[in-house]
Design a protein around this motif. Structure first.
Motif, short mmCIF file in Angstrom:
data_model
loop_
_atom_site.label_atom_id
_atom_site.label_comp_id
_atom_site.label_asym_id
_atom_site.label_seq_id
_atom_site.Cartn_x
_atom_site.Cartn_y
_atom_site.Cartn_z
N MET A 1 0.71 -1.24 0.04
CA MET A 1 0.04 -0.03 0.21
C MET A 1 0.85 1.25 0.07
N TRP A 52 -9.78 12.88 0.58
CA TRP A 52 -10.12 11.44 0.94
C TRP A 52 -9.61 11.39 2.39
N ASP A 114 -18.21 2.39 2.13
CA ASP A 114 -16.99 2.00 1.58
C ASP A 114 -15.98 1.64 2.84
N THR A 115 -15.04 0.51 2.60
CA THR A 115 -13.99 0.26 3.59
C THR A 115 -12.87 1.08 3.17
N GLU A 118 -10.71 -0.07 0.72
CA GLU A 118 -11.11 0.49 -0.65
C GLU A 118 -10.68 1.98 -0.99
N ARG A 121 -6.95 2.56 -1.87
CA ARG A 121 -6.78 1.81 -3.15
C ARG A 121 -7.41 3.06 -4.12
N HIS A 122 -8.59 3.36 -4.11
CA HIS A 122 -9.26 4.32 -4.87
C HIS A 122 -8.34 5.64 -5.09
N ALA A 125 -5.39 4.59 -7.52
CA ALA A 125 -6.03 4.28 -8.66
C ALA A 125 -6.28 5.66 -9.60
N ILE A 128 -2.70 7.31 -10.66
CA ILE A 128 -2.12 6.75 -11.58
C ILE A 128 -3.18 6.91 -13.09
N HIS A 129 -4.54 6.86 -12.98
CA HIS A 129 -5.28 6.92 -14.00
C HIS A 129 -5.12 8.34 -14.55
#
Lengths: 159, 159
Positions: A1, A52, A114-115, A118, A121-122, A125, A128-129
């Motif tokens: 992570m 977040w 949401d955990t 999650e 990792r959201h 991602a 990177i996206h």
């Protein structure tokens, strides 16, 4: 992570440096897809990561407006400001936090669950996206994009 | 780790479905940046993921040529073929594999060393990066891209 967060932070710094040689009007130019521009995307990445992390901590968030950050120096300054809190949270992450639940009120009045795992990792991602989008626009500017390679960055050492 | 692989596989399937409504000539059109095209990128993602997993297992790799995969059906078939082995490896991953060393001979004769943990995250970042590029080209085609959101996909359940 944590390896992927450190990857993102390193790549982000590389992109900030990359921007130094690009005229401001190219950084601000409105482009097709994504958030619609190079500097705006970097601003968005910085803003969303922090937002977040604030949400997970139950701290008040605020939506920064890109209108107020129309230079590379300003976006970098925001990144430095937010990084301290983000890094502290990420580096204190442990397995026990994986399954904690975030209750996230939606615009339609419902509450999404949401955990924390999650959400983390959201965030990863998400950056990177958007960096993938930058790599296309870099070519439009006629400049080689920053490598997306994760290997070869010396990221293994710190676990 | 496994959550992000499952995220990538789900997003990839979404993009395959997305392609169904797009004329083949748009999928094959050579574009600026990245691998240079939509279907070629999906092929590349499938090929690279499998190749790294093969390398970690010490199994022979081969470079597929995109020339042989000029239709959506063929790329999907390759994905299905490779997925079985990739999934088996990913789902059997455990912490003890993190620090194993991969010795990777380079074109210049030197040997790069990467930990298996780095390689696995490299694979993950590689796909998300390229999918970011797809999202720009989707807008060029005039079609809404697949969401990059990780939350809301029901990925938390399986750990």
């Amino acid at each position: 992570m944590q390896t992927l967060f450190r990857y993102n932070w390193q790549v982000r710094q590389d992109w900030f440096s990359w921007c130094e040689d690009v005229p401001l009007e190219e950084l601000l130019r409105v482009r097709t897809g994504g958030i619609g521009g190079i500097l705006h995307t970097l601003f968005h990445i910085v803003d969303v990561e922090w937002s977040w992390i604030r949400l997970l901590q139950g701290k008040p968030d605020f939506q920064e407006s890109f209108e107020e950050y129309q230079s590379l120096a300003q976006v970098r300054k925001l990144d430095t400001l937010f990084r301290e809190e983000v890094e502290k949270f990420v580096l204190s992450w442990d397995e026990s936090m994986e399954d904690l639940i975030l209750y996230d009120p939606q615009p339609d009045g419902s509450i999404a669950t949401d955990t924390w795992g999650e959400v983390m990792r959201h965030i990863l991602a998400h950056e990177i996206h958007h960096v993938g989008q930058l790599s296309i626009w870099a070519r439009e500017v006629g400049k080689k994009p920053i490598s997306a390679n994760l290997i070869g960055r010396g990221l293994a050492q710190k676990g």
